[in-house]
Design a protein around this motif. Sequence first.
Motif, PDB file in Angstrom:
ATOM      1  N   ASN A 108       0.829  -1.206   0.000  1.00  0.00           N
ATOM      2  CA  ASN A 108       0.000   0.000   0.000  1.00  0.00           C
ATOM      3  C   ASN A 108       0.862   1.254   0.000  1.00  0.00           C
ATOM      4  O   ASN A 108       0.488   2.272  -0.599  1.00  0.00           O
ATOM      5  CB  ASN A 108      -0.920   0.000   1.234  1.00  0.00           C
ATOM      6  CG  ASN A 108      -2.086   0.953   1.069  1.00  0.00           C
ATOM      7  OD1 ASN A 108      -2.677   1.038  -0.012  1.00  0.00           O
ATOM      8  ND2 ASN A 108      -2.424   1.678   2.117  1.00  0.00           N
TER       9      ASN A 108
ATOM     10  N   ASN B  24      -2.105 -10.185  -2.001  1.00  0.00           N
ATOM     11  CA  ASN B  24      -3.238  -9.265  -2.128  1.00  0.00           C
ATOM     12  C   ASN B  24      -4.443  -9.971  -2.754  1.00  0.00           C
ATOM     13  O   ASN B  24      -5.596  -9.713  -2.389  1.00  0.00           O
ATOM     14  CB  ASN B  24      -2.852  -8.054  -2.969  1.00  0.00           C
ATOM     15  CG  ASN B  24      -1.803  -7.189  -2.291  1.00  0.00           C
ATOM     16  OD1 ASN B  24      -1.760  -7.102  -1.065  1.00  0.00           O
ATOM     17  ND2 ASN B  24      -0.943  -6.556  -3.071  1.00  0.00           N
TER      18      ASN B  24
ATOM     19  N   THR C 160      -6.058 -12.162  -0.146  1.00  0.00           N
ATOM     20  CA  THR C 160      -6.811 -11.402   0.847  1.00  0.00           C
ATOM     21  C   THR C 160      -8.244 -11.155   0.387  1.00  0.00           C
ATOM     22  O   THR C 160      -9.201 -11.399   1.130  1.00  0.00           O
ATOM     23  CB  THR C 160      -6.114 -10.057   1.138  1.00  0.00           C
ATOM     24  OG1 THR C 160      -4.802 -10.301   1.635  1.00  0.00           O
ATOM     25  CG2 THR C 160      -6.907  -9.245   2.157  1.00  0.00           C
ATOM     26  N   VAL C 161      -8.397 -10.664  -0.833  1.00  0.00           N
ATOM     27  CA  VAL C 161      -9.752 -10.371  -1.332  1.00  0.00           C
ATOM     28  C   VAL C 161     -10.503 -11.658  -1.667  1.00  0.00           C
ATOM     29  O   VAL C 161     -11.729 -11.721  -1.565  1.00  0.00           O
ATOM     30  CB  VAL C 161      -9.696  -9.436  -2.556  1.00  0.00           C
ATOM     31  CG1 VAL C 161      -9.136  -8.090  -2.162  1.00  0.00           C
ATOM     32  CG2 VAL C 161      -8.876 -10.039  -3.685  1.00  0.00           C
TER      33      VAL C 161
ATOM     34  N   SER D 222     -11.999 -12.767   1.539  1.00  0.00           N
ATOM     35  CA  SER D 222     -13.043 -11.862   2.024  1.00  0.00           C
ATOM     36  C   SER D 222     -14.363 -12.080   1.293  1.00  0.00           C
ATOM     37  O   SER D 222     -15.439 -11.966   1.885  1.00  0.00           O
ATOM     38  CB  SER D 222     -12.602 -10.402   1.859  1.00  0.00           C
ATOM     39  OG  SER D 222     -11.440 -10.146   2.613  1.00  0.00           O
TER      40      SER D 222
ATOM     41  N   TYR E 142     -12.259  -1.701   1.364  1.00  0.00           N
ATOM     42  CA  TYR E 142     -10.825  -1.478   1.103  1.00  0.00           C
ATOM     43  C   TYR E 142     -10.586  -0.085   0.536  1.00  0.00           C
ATOM     44  O   TYR E 142      -9.803   0.101  -0.387  1.00  0.00           O
ATOM     45  CB  TYR E 142     -10.317  -2.519   0.104  1.00  0.00           C
ATOM     46  CG  TYR E 142     -10.448  -3.946   0.567  1.00  0.00           C
ATOM     47  CD1 TYR E 142      -9.601  -4.470   1.534  1.00  0.00           C
ATOM     48  CD2 TYR E 142     -11.413  -4.785   0.027  1.00  0.00           C
ATOM     49  CE1 TYR E 142      -9.717  -5.781   1.960  1.00  0.00           C
ATOM     50  CE2 TYR E 142     -11.543  -6.105   0.438  1.00  0.00           C
ATOM     51  CZ  TYR E 142     -10.694  -6.592   1.404  1.00  0.00           C
ATOM     52  OH  TYR E 142     -10.813  -7.892   1.820  1.00  0.00           O
TER      53      TYR E 142
ATOM     54  N   ASP F 196      -7.007   0.743   0.877  1.00  0.00           N
ATOM     55  CA  ASP F 196      -6.094  -0.344   0.524  1.00  0.00           C
ATOM     56  C   ASP F 196      -6.155  -0.553  -0.990  1.00  0.00           C
ATOM     57  O   ASP F 196      -6.867  -1.410  -1.496  1.00  0.00           O
ATOM     58  CB  ASP F 196      -6.495  -1.618   1.264  1.00  0.00           C
ATOM     59  CG  ASP F 196      -5.447  -2.722   1.112  1.00  0.00           C
ATOM     60  OD1 ASP F 196      -4.497  -2.529   0.328  1.00  0.00           O
ATOM     61  OD2 ASP F 196      -5.596  -3.770   1.760  1.00  0.00           O
TER      62      ASP F 196
ATOM     63  N   SER G 237      -5.364  -4.098  -2.651  1.00  0.00           N
ATOM     64  CA  SER G 237      -6.461  -5.062  -2.531  1.00  0.00           C
ATOM     65  C   SER G 237      -7.602  -4.711  -3.472  1.00  0.00           C
ATOM     66  O   SER G 237      -8.220  -5.593  -4.077  1.00  0.00           O
ATOM     67  CB  SER G 237      -6.974  -5.108  -1.086  1.00  0.00           C
ATOM     68  OG  SER G 237      -5.975  -5.601  -0.213  1.00  0.00           O
TER      69      SER G 237
END
Length: 280
Positions: free
Chosen positions: A41, A62, A65-66, A69, A240, A243, A246
């Motif tokens: 970031n 990255n 992460t998404v 989620s 996000y 971010d 992401s």
Amino acid sequence: MKSYKAKKTASTVFIHVFLIFISVVMIVPFVWMILTALKTNQEAISVNPFYIFPHAGWHWENFGTVWKSYNFLILYKNTLLLIFFRVVCACLTATMAGYAFGRLKFPGKNFLFSLVLIQMMIPSQIFIIPQYTMISKLGALNSMFGLVFPGLVTAFGTYLLKVGYEGLPKDLEEAATIDGCNVGQRFLYIMMPLTRSSMVSLGIFTAVFAFKDLMWPMIAAPNAEATTLSAALAKMQGQYSNDYPSMMAAAVLAILPMVIIYVIFQKQFVEGIATSGGKL
């Protein structure tokens, strides 16, 4: 003669340079999106113009992460089903309505077609409240039917297919009638196969519009398990907001289905757009 050849060569070189420049301008945002998805970031928000490529390594996490989620497999399934059903429904209803308006004679034909044209002139947002009320009373919220509902019929497709049928020679129908074909047989075996290019164009436009449809999925399918990629991506923007890697990773994952569809059906995409004379 030499002067003509020189001018032609210069013109060709200029056209190619111009097209290359336009191509680079169009592809830069996509490249930047992918590179940002692989940065930290701090690198993403840096004002240093030399931070084009990640300096601290390629951060593939990255994407993980998404992916954790949001269940992208569910989002892919919902989006592809939405595209499939809307394309099938649009082509099926538009080709029948287009044939009726383009080739048949019946009372109130001009009045009914004027209603189709009026629907094309009115912003689609006006229909959201009555459409929502209808699917709500049908108990179809957070369902595939609810997502597909506004695309069951298409005014644009009806107009496009009507023009396609009107461009076909009347001799074909007359010959089929002499051979004993009824209206359904003339439509199914003679006329409809000749409008393949128009249906391909309609399918392409419908697929693209369904993929990038944002407002209706957010209203009709707010449930995370029933929504589409575009609506989920809008919700990710709030989660996000600061971010950027992401967010860009989610955007890369979101465009994958349409990229794959385009690669598979590239020839049909080009033919459809060239035939219709339209643009996406």
